[in-house]
Design an enzyme around this catalytic site. Sequence first.
Site, short mmCIF file in Angstrom:
data_model
loop_
_atom_site.label_atom_id
_atom_site.label_comp_id
_atom_site.label_asym_id
_atom_site.label_seq_id
_atom_site.Cartn_x
_atom_site.Cartn_y
_atom_site.Cartn_z
CE LYS A 22 -1.62 1.66 4.00
NZ LYS A 22 -1.33 3.21 4.03
CG ASN A 23 2.67 2.84 3.44
OD1 ASN A 23 1.51 2.73 3.20
ND2 ASN A 23 3.28 2.66 4.66
NE ARG A 96 1.12 12.22 7.07
CZ ARG A 96 0.89 13.45 7.67
NH1 ARG A 96 0.00 14.08 8.07
NH2 ARG A 96 2.26 14.08 7.63
CB CYS A 120 -4.03 6.36 10.96
SG CYS A 120 -4.58 4.78 10.18
NE ARG A 125 0.48 10.31 10.08
CZ ARG A 125 0.03 9.33 9.51
NH1 ARG A 125 -1.13 8.71 9.72
NH2 ARG A 125 0.78 8.51 8.59
N PRO A 126 2.35 16.70 11.44
CG PRO A 126 4.16 17.62 12.26
CD PRO A 126 3.40 16.41 12.61
CB VAL A 127 1.89 19.09 6.28
CG1 VAL A 127 1.04 17.97 6.18
CG2 VAL A 127 1.50 20.36 6.68
CG ASP A 128 7.19 20.70 10.10
OD1 ASP A 128 6.31 19.68 10.27
OD2 ASP A 128 8.13 20.64 10.76
CG LEU A 129 9.49 17.88 8.03
CD1 LEU A 129 9.79 16.45 8.54
CD2 LEU A 129 10.95 18.85 8.41
CG ASP A 310 3.06 1.67 9.43
OD1 ASP A 310 3.00 2.25 10.20
OD2 ASP A 310 3.09 1.68 7.97
CB ILE A 332 7.63 6.80 14.27
CG1 ILE A 332 8.89 5.87 14.13
CG2 ILE A 332 7.35 7.71 12.81
CD1 ILE A 332 10.20 6.30 13.57
NE ARG A 402 -7.20 4.48 5.75
CZ ARG A 402 -6.40 4.77 6.38
NH1 ARG A 402 -6.49 5.13 7.33
NH2 ARG A 402 -5.19 5.29 5.72
C1 UD1 Z 1 4.22 7.18 6.19
C2 UD1 Z 1 3.48 5.73 6.00
C3 UD1 Z 1 2.88 5.12 7.68
C4 UD1 Z 1 4.30 5.03 8.43
C5 UD1 Z 1 5.06 6.22 8.45
C6 UD1 Z 1 6.25 5.98 9.25
C7 UD1 Z 1 2.44 5.81 3.92
C8 UD1 Z 1 1.30 5.99 3.19
N1 UD1 Z 1 2.31 5.91 5.31
O1 UD1 Z 1 3.49 7.75 6.86
O2 UD1 Z 1 2.45 3.85 7.17
O3 UD1 Z 1 3.63 4.76 9.74
O4 UD1 Z 1 5.39 6.63 7.16
O5 UD1 Z 1 7.11 4.90 8.73
O6 UD1 Z 1 3.45 5.32 3.37
N2 UD1 Z 1 6.87 14.77 10.63
C9 UD1 Z 1 6.90 16.15 10.83
N3 UD1 Z 1 6.54 16.94 9.99
C10 UD1 Z 1 6.52 16.69 8.79
C11 UD1 Z 1 6.16 15.47 8.35
C12 UD1 Z 1 6.20 14.59 9.14
O7 UD1 Z 1 7.39 16.45 12.13
O8 UD1 Z 1 6.18 17.63 7.84
C13 UD1 Z 1 7.07 13.64 11.75
C14 UD1 Z 1 5.52 12.99 11.93
O9 UD1 Z 1 4.91 13.59 12.74
C15 UD1 Z 1 6.33 11.60 12.60
C16 UD1 Z 1 7.55 11.62 11.76
O10 UD1 Z 1 7.77 12.66 11.09
O11 UD1 Z 1 6.76 11.93 13.87
C17 UD1 Z 1 7.36 10.40 10.62
O12 UD1 Z 1 6.45 10.75 9.61
P1 UD1 Z 1 6.19 10.38 8.26
O13 UD1 Z 1 7.50 9.44 8.03
O14 UD1 Z 1 6.17 11.59 7.41
O15 UD1 Z 1 4.92 9.57 8.22
P2 UD1 Z 1 3.93 9.52 6.79
O16 UD1 Z 1 4.74 9.89 5.63
O17 UD1 Z 1 2.90 10.38 7.17
#
Ligand code: UD1
Length: 425
Positions: A22-23, A96, A120, A125-129, A310, A332, A402
């Site tokens: 899926k991922n 997401r 989920c 789960r921010p999007v700042d990066l 996961d 994580i 899902r």
């Molecule tokens: C993806 C996977 C999810 C998995 C996760 C970690 C998919 C569809 N989903 O989720 O199944 O659990 O990787 O292996 O592939 N973070 C920030 N700022 C950001 C983005 C992330 O601080 O802008 C933090 C998150 O809060 C979290 C960490 O980075 O603590 C890792 O998250 P991330 O690797 O981004 O997870 P996803 O890509 O959402």
Amino acid sequence: MDTIHIRGGRRLKGTIPVSGAKNAALPLMTAALLTDEPLTLANMPRLADVRTLSKLLAALGGEVSIDRGEDADVMTVHAKDIRSTTAPYEIVSQIRASFWVLGPLVARCREAKVSLPGGCAIGARPVDLYIKGLQKMGAEIDLVEGYVHAAAPDGLKGAVIRSPVVSVGATHTLMMAATLADGVTVLENAAREPEIGDVANCLVAMGAKIEGIGTSTLRIEGVERLHGATHRVIADRIEAGTYAIAAAMTGGEIVLEGVEGETFGAAISVLRAAGAEVESEQGAVRVARNGERLQATDVVTQVFPGFPTDLQAQFMALMTTADGESEITETIFENRFMHVQELARFGADISLHGDKALVRGVEKLKGAPVMASDLRASAALIIAGLAAEGETIVNRVYHLDRGFERIEAKLGACGADIWREKEKH
Ligand code: UD1
């Protein structure tokens, strides 16, 4: 809503074909937006998330067609013309990964308006990066009424982007954006989950220039345009790991077909430490446990190749009947312990201490009605139900649908007493 029923206590024995990941499938679908030619994806899993993302791609102007195969689908996404660069809340709030259309849209169309994501509920789960990365590449970003507006009227520019946190989604997004940027982009501290490598290989097949695939530094030289390609989605290591844990939990023996041992990363050594036999065979992995009780084993979730977050919930289910105390540390996501209270309904003894869960193994679990709280947590409840005495009813199984394809059928074929009751309308 459908429910899943399990009468526990049976050993699992048999072969399970592992579906496409899926991922990987979801970001691969978004990569189709980078080109006006068709992208064909083989070994696509049949999942609710794939259907949801297909709807979004169609809303943006992509033509999505599916050839149903016996075990997996072949999907072709043809985004000849992008009709709209807006990804609406109604869809993005469901998964997401649909937020990840941001990168391809802004790279190809020089603008995008994407709703902040859902998925989920496992932490902030921010999007700042994503935002900082695209800004470094020259995009102007505004947040307006829950939408991220990105504009790069003159196109994106290559940049060196060092992420303070390893993020799978930000790596996918920035890597895709960089394929069509002007100049070279270097992503430092990039995620190196196998699914990132799979997407990178597909992008290369589409004409992208990417070096460092499989490492934490990706160097992407932008090209004028990408073309169509055909790509096979890698096997789902999380699905495979879930069934491996189910085999260990029930004291059975399962052959996981279509997955290679190395994609498991640390999960294999953790399962072995807990007392499972795990052996790589050609194109398959065999997991078994002889009659002995499982050993309590500590685990810390980490980015790949560490133990995956996961599989944390599923591993916690496994530890509920192990001999001794195991400490499970989640590094994580800060809120990924919602399954603890549900596992307690089976009689599990678990206490929470910040980012750690302390699991004291009990002799036996007892079946119970439980509620799935998120995708991977639902799999943990299934695993507990398979081993528990008596009947378990799992509610809110839409979470499961899902990300796990035909879970009742796959487990049923290995001797589990499991069935789905459809919601009566
Ligand atoms: C993806 C996977 C999810 C998995 C996760 C970690 C998919 C569809 N989903 O989720 O199944 O659990 O990787 O292996 O592939 N973070 C920030 N700022 C950001 C983005 C992330 O601080 O802008 C933090 C998150 O809060 C979290 C960490 O980075 O603590 C890792 O998250 P991330 O690797 O981004 O997870 P996803 O890509 O959402």
